[in-house]
Motif scaffolding. Sequence first.
Motif, PDB file in Angstrom:
ATOM      1  N   ARG A 104      36.068 -77.115   8.375  1.00 41.53           N
ATOM      2  CA  ARG A 104      35.009 -77.322   7.262  1.00 41.53           C
ATOM      3  C   ARG A 104      33.641 -77.031   7.847  1.00 41.53           C
ATOM      4  O   ARG A 104      32.576 -76.931   6.968  1.00 41.53           O
ATOM      5  CB  ARG A 104      35.046 -78.988   6.903  1.00 41.53           C
ATOM      6  CG  ARG A 104      36.234 -79.278   6.091  1.00 41.53           C
ATOM      7  CD  ARG A 104      36.453 -80.669   5.682  1.00 41.53           C
ATOM      8  NE  ARG A 104      37.772 -80.863   5.127  1.00 41.53           N
ATOM      9  CZ  ARG A 104      38.070 -81.922   4.549  1.00 41.53           C
ATOM     10  NH1 ARG A 104      37.100 -82.968   4.842  1.00 41.53           N
ATOM     11  NH2 ARG A 104      39.304 -82.125   3.698  1.00 41.53           N
ATOM     12  N   THR A 105      33.278 -76.934   9.125  1.00 42.61           N
ATOM     13  CA  THR A 105      32.151 -76.840   9.678  1.00 42.61           C
ATOM     14  C   THR A 105      32.243 -75.948  11.202  1.00 42.61           C
ATOM     15  O   THR A 105      33.505 -76.067  11.533  1.00 42.61           O
ATOM     16  CB  THR A 105      31.368 -78.226  10.300  1.00 42.61           C
ATOM     17  OG1 THR A 105      32.235 -78.621  11.466  1.00 42.61           O
ATOM     18  CG2 THR A 105      31.427 -79.097   8.932  1.00 42.61           C
ATOM     19  N   PRO A 106      31.428 -75.382  11.452  1.00 40.97           N
ATOM     20  CA  PRO A 106      31.313 -74.649  12.773  1.00 40.97           C
ATOM     21  C   PRO A 106      31.680 -75.563  13.981  1.00 40.97           C
ATOM     22  O   PRO A 106      32.508 -75.262  15.031  1.00 40.97           O
ATOM     23  CB  PRO A 106      30.190 -74.104  12.906  1.00 40.97           C
ATOM     24  CG  PRO A 106      29.625 -73.700  11.493  1.00 40.97           C
ATOM     25  CD  PRO A 106      30.279 -74.995  10.900  1.00 40.97           C
ATOM     26  N   TYR A 107      31.219 -76.813  13.957  1.00 39.37           N
ATOM     27  CA  TYR A 107      31.394 -77.799  14.943  1.00 39.37           C
ATOM     28  C   TYR A 107      32.848 -77.805  15.105  1.00 39.37           C
ATOM     29  O   TYR A 107      33.613 -78.163  16.068  1.00 39.37           O
ATOM     30  CB  TYR A 107      30.614 -79.023  14.624  1.00 39.37           C
ATOM     31  CG  TYR A 107      31.190 -80.012  15.870  1.00 39.37           C
ATOM     32  CD1 TYR A 107      30.488 -79.934  17.330  1.00 39.37           C
ATOM     33  CD2 TYR A 107      31.258 -81.202  15.562  1.00 39.37           C
ATOM     34  CE1 TYR A 107      30.907 -80.814  18.304  1.00 39.37           C
ATOM     35  CE2 TYR A 107      31.972 -82.372  16.416  1.00 39.37           C
ATOM     36  CZ  TYR A 107      31.326 -82.031  17.680  1.00 39.37           C
ATOM     37  OH  TYR A 107      31.741 -83.042  18.819  1.00 39.37           O
ATOM     38  N   ILE A 108      33.430 -78.419  14.101  1.00 45.28           N
ATOM     39  CA  ILE A 108      35.052 -78.755  13.913  1.00 45.28           C
ATOM     40  C   ILE A 108      35.811 -77.600  14.630  1.00 45.28           C
ATOM     41  O   ILE A 108      36.584 -77.751  15.429  1.00 45.28           O
ATOM     42  CB  ILE A 108      35.431 -79.079  12.344  1.00 45.28           C
ATOM     43  CG1 ILE A 108      34.791 -80.369  12.114  1.00 45.28           C
ATOM     44  CG2 ILE A 108      36.905 -79.189  12.374  1.00 45.28           C
ATOM     45  CD1 ILE A 108      35.033 -80.851  10.674  1.00 45.28           C
ATOM     46  N   ASP A 109      35.398 -76.289  14.106  1.00 48.69           N
ATOM     47  CA  ASP A 109      36.309 -75.219  14.373  1.00 48.69           C
ATOM     48  C   ASP A 109      36.026 -74.963  15.902  1.00 48.69           C
ATOM     49  O   ASP A 109      36.849 -74.571  16.850  1.00 48.69           O
ATOM     50  CB  ASP A 109      35.630 -73.861  13.810  1.00 48.69           C
ATOM     51  CG  ASP A 109      36.757 -72.541  13.974  1.00 48.69           C
ATOM     52  OD1 ASP A 109      37.692 -72.615  14.073  1.00 48.69           O
ATOM     53  OD2 ASP A 109      35.912 -71.594  14.288  1.00 48.69           O
ATOM     54  N   GLN A 132      35.277 -77.108  18.417  1.00 45.78           N
ATOM     55  CA  GLN A 132      35.630 -77.872  19.322  1.00 45.78           C
ATOM     56  C   GLN A 132      37.097 -78.326  18.825  1.00 45.78           C
ATOM     57  O   GLN A 132      37.515 -79.202  19.726  1.00 45.78           O
ATOM     58  CB  GLN A 132      34.695 -79.144  19.410  1.00 45.78           C
ATOM     59  CG  GLN A 132      33.537 -79.182  19.861  1.00 45.78           C
ATOM     60  CD  GLN A 132      33.314 -79.277  21.338  1.00 45.78           C
ATOM     61  OE1 GLN A 132      34.314 -78.985  21.929  1.00 45.78           O
ATOM     62  NE2 GLN A 132      31.997 -79.582  21.885  1.00 45.78           N
ATOM     63  N   SER A 133      37.577 -78.019  17.991  1.00 44.60           N
ATOM     64  CA  SER A 133      39.032 -78.266  17.653  1.00 44.60           C
ATOM     65  C   SER A 133      38.918 -79.710  17.243  1.00 44.60           C
ATOM     66  O   SER A 133      40.024 -80.278  17.661  1.00 44.60           O
ATOM     67  CB  SER A 133      39.847 -77.940  18.707  1.00 44.60           C
ATOM     68  OG  SER A 133      40.052 -76.589  18.590  1.00 44.60           O
ATOM     69  N   ILE A 134      37.706 -80.130  16.610  1.00 50.01           N
ATOM     70  CA  ILE A 134      37.764 -81.775  16.383  1.00 50.01           C
ATOM     71  C   ILE A 134      38.861 -82.325  15.467  1.00 50.01           C
ATOM     72  O   ILE A 134      39.622 -83.238  15.739  1.00 50.01           O
ATOM     73  CB  ILE A 134      36.608 -81.917  15.827  1.00 50.01           C
ATOM     74  CG1 ILE A 134      35.334 -81.612  16.793  1.00 50.01           C
ATOM     75  CG2 ILE A 134      36.223 -83.565  15.532  1.00 50.01           C
ATOM     76  CD1 ILE A 134      35.405 -82.248  18.128  1.00 50.01           C
ATOM     77  N   ASP A 135      39.510 -81.667  14.560  1.00 51.90           N
ATOM     78  CA  ASP A 135      40.339 -81.817  13.618  1.00 51.90           C
ATOM     79  C   ASP A 135      41.723 -82.366  14.478  1.00 51.90           C
ATOM     80  O   ASP A 135      42.600 -83.187  14.319  1.00 51.90           O
ATOM     81  CB  ASP A 135      40.838 -81.119  12.302  1.00 51.90           C
ATOM     82  CG  ASP A 135      40.763 -79.727  12.903  1.00 51.90           C
ATOM     83  OD1 ASP A 135      40.461 -79.378  14.220  1.00 51.90           O
ATOM     84  OD2 ASP A 135      41.294 -78.765  12.143  1.00 51.90           O
ATOM     85  N   VAL A 136      42.122 -81.388  15.354  1.00 49.24           N
ATOM     86  CA  VAL A 136      43.270 -81.383  16.257  1.00 49.24           C
ATOM     87  C   VAL A 136      43.057 -82.357  17.365  1.00 49.24           C
ATOM     88  O   VAL A 136      44.049 -83.245  17.430  1.00 49.24           O
ATOM     89  CB  VAL A 136      43.584 -79.960  17.142  1.00 49.24           C
ATOM     90  CG1 VAL A 136      44.624 -80.155  17.856  1.00 49.24           C
ATOM     91  CG2 VAL A 136      43.982 -78.844  16.128  1.00 49.24           C
ATOM     92  N   LEU A 137      42.026 -82.689  17.840  1.00 49.16           N
ATOM     93  CA  LEU A 137      41.713 -83.498  18.961  1.00 49.16           C
ATOM     94  C   LEU A 137      41.760 -84.816  18.446  1.00 49.16           C
ATOM     95  O   LEU A 137      42.429 -85.987  19.044  1.00 49.16           O
ATOM     96  CB  LEU A 137      40.308 -83.303  19.405  1.00 49.16           C
ATOM     97  CG  LEU A 137      40.022 -84.298  20.730  1.00 49.16           C
ATOM     98  CD1 LEU A 137      40.878 -84.280  21.855  1.00 49.16           C
ATOM     99  CD2 LEU A 137      38.384 -83.944  21.053  1.00 49.16           C
ATOM    100  N   LEU A 138      41.297 -84.993  17.323  1.00 50.51           N
ATOM    101  CA  LEU A 138      41.222 -86.559  16.614  1.00 50.51           C
ATOM    102  C   LEU A 138      42.508 -86.713  15.746  1.00 50.51           C
ATOM    103  O   LEU A 138      42.675 -88.122  15.269  1.00 50.51           O
ATOM    104  CB  LEU A 138      40.044 -86.704  15.916  1.00 50.51           C
ATOM    105  CG  LEU A 138      38.805 -86.717  16.375  1.00 50.51           C
ATOM    106  CD1 LEU A 138      37.818 -86.908  15.355  1.00 50.51           C
ATOM    107  CD2 LEU A 138      38.713 -87.378  17.471  1.00 50.51           C
ATOM    108  N   SER A 139      43.377 -85.945  15.933  1.00 46.49           N
ATOM    109  CA  SER A 139      44.794 -86.223  15.284  1.00 46.49           C
ATOM    110  C   SER A 139      45.785 -86.774  16.213  1.00 46.49           C
ATOM    111  O   SER A 139      47.065 -86.867  16.123  1.00 46.49           O
ATOM    112  CB  SER A 139      45.282 -84.985  14.465  1.00 46.49           C
ATOM    113  OG  SER A 139      45.754 -83.965  15.472  1.00 46.49           O
TER     114      SER A 139
END
Length: 484
Positions: free
Chosen positions: A209-214, A216-223
């Motif tokens: 959804r955002t460059p930051y999520i992409d 840092q792989s935030i969606d994977v990390l926080l899952s």
Amino acid sequence: MKLERASAAEAAAILPWFEDYLTRPHPELGRDNAVCPFVRSALDAGTVTIEVAALEEGEGLDELCAAMRAQAGRFARRRPPEGKEGLATLVTLVRGLPEHRTPLLDEAHRRVKGDVVADGLMIGQFHPGCPEPAARNPGFAVSRAPRPLFAIRHMALHDILFLHADPATFAAYQERFADRYRDDAAHVDPRFAELYRAAAQGPGTTATRTPYIDYQSIDVLLSLQHPHTRQPAEMSFYLVGQVKELLFKLVYEEACAARLALVEDRVDDATWALRRVCRTIDLLAYAWSVLETISPPEFGAFRGELDGASGIDSYMYRMVEFVLGHKSEQMARRHAGVPGVAEQVYRALRQTSLYDEATALLARRGTGIGVPGRPGELGGEALRAAWAALYRDRGPDDDLFRLAEALTDVAAAFGRWRSWHLLTVERTIGGVPGTGGTAGVGWLRRSVQHRFFPELWQARSDLGPDGARPAPNPERCPAARDKG
């Protein structure tokens, strides 16, 4: 760096290794056939090409990476004889790489492998001290060769053994061989099928959804946070544990960077990396301040769900200990049955440590003292004396002096981390046994006594006031006693 055909003498010198090692079985391999099953056929088919990458003075890691990429590109453009594509191999001998710099070949392989695999090729490095483990027996360092070299070939079905652990390399493999697991699954080695299924499941991701999520792989990390109970304190325990693992990885990566800098005689670069190592260990130590807020009843409410899980089985922590020089075959064996983990642990066990490279550097700088086993290394009393002499004769304007202090900073930071660990566990569970088969507080109290780089600490006992050498002790020095 120059790329050229190998001379007849160079090719002849390496061929016995092919014949006497690669084409034969080995008792520690973990399977019955040859170390490299296709080499015999490749030699017989005449599809093995031997070339040379000649390092010039002052060249190192960057040039090795460039040579690997260049050779992979050249190999991809070649057309082997029809029907023999799977046997084609390009072997590149690395000329001009001293033995103490062979760890650079391992690092170059690590950096280049992903790009090579993405093109449907495989690359492997070999040298006398290569730490690469065998796929079926991680305790066996399979890639040892009499001289440094790397080899490139086309990707094959069995390469799932080497590509399953990393999502990017597995994706390249899956692109080429997915149909074999669908259509010919009954004919695929069961171990290959097992590794393929596990890798195919992989970590799930959500839409970017955002460059930051992409980035840092935030969606994977926080899952990845899945506490086992609804006890509020368990999330702190669980998440701080994951944070510590990430910080262990950072310590490991920076310590590896310092190690490679020492291999290349870039002492101040190593000291700069060790500065980051110290700050990261300090952050690790402060993580205990969060965990010590968990009261004994809170911890007791979810401790049963750990089911034997213990920090003693943290493989990143073990790799940190190994890269700093505290190595243990026994502790490595705890991870021997874990695919994708055992390989990393045994590689770290076999590689030279940061301290190995620091002591080798001391010898190269002219101490004149070596020990058997590896040219240029120091050991025991000789090493203690070398560090003491360095402190007596040099000061902060000397790069080796600064390195000695940086290493001591790292060891001291680790000592603080272990001490805080002990206090946190003692206030939370007292003297009861720990999980994972440890003795709990008793085991931690013993570990607090350990010091990395022991001769650096011992050398301080050899310095008198203001760094002057103390008078000889007649009881320890017969020569001094006789003069008296």
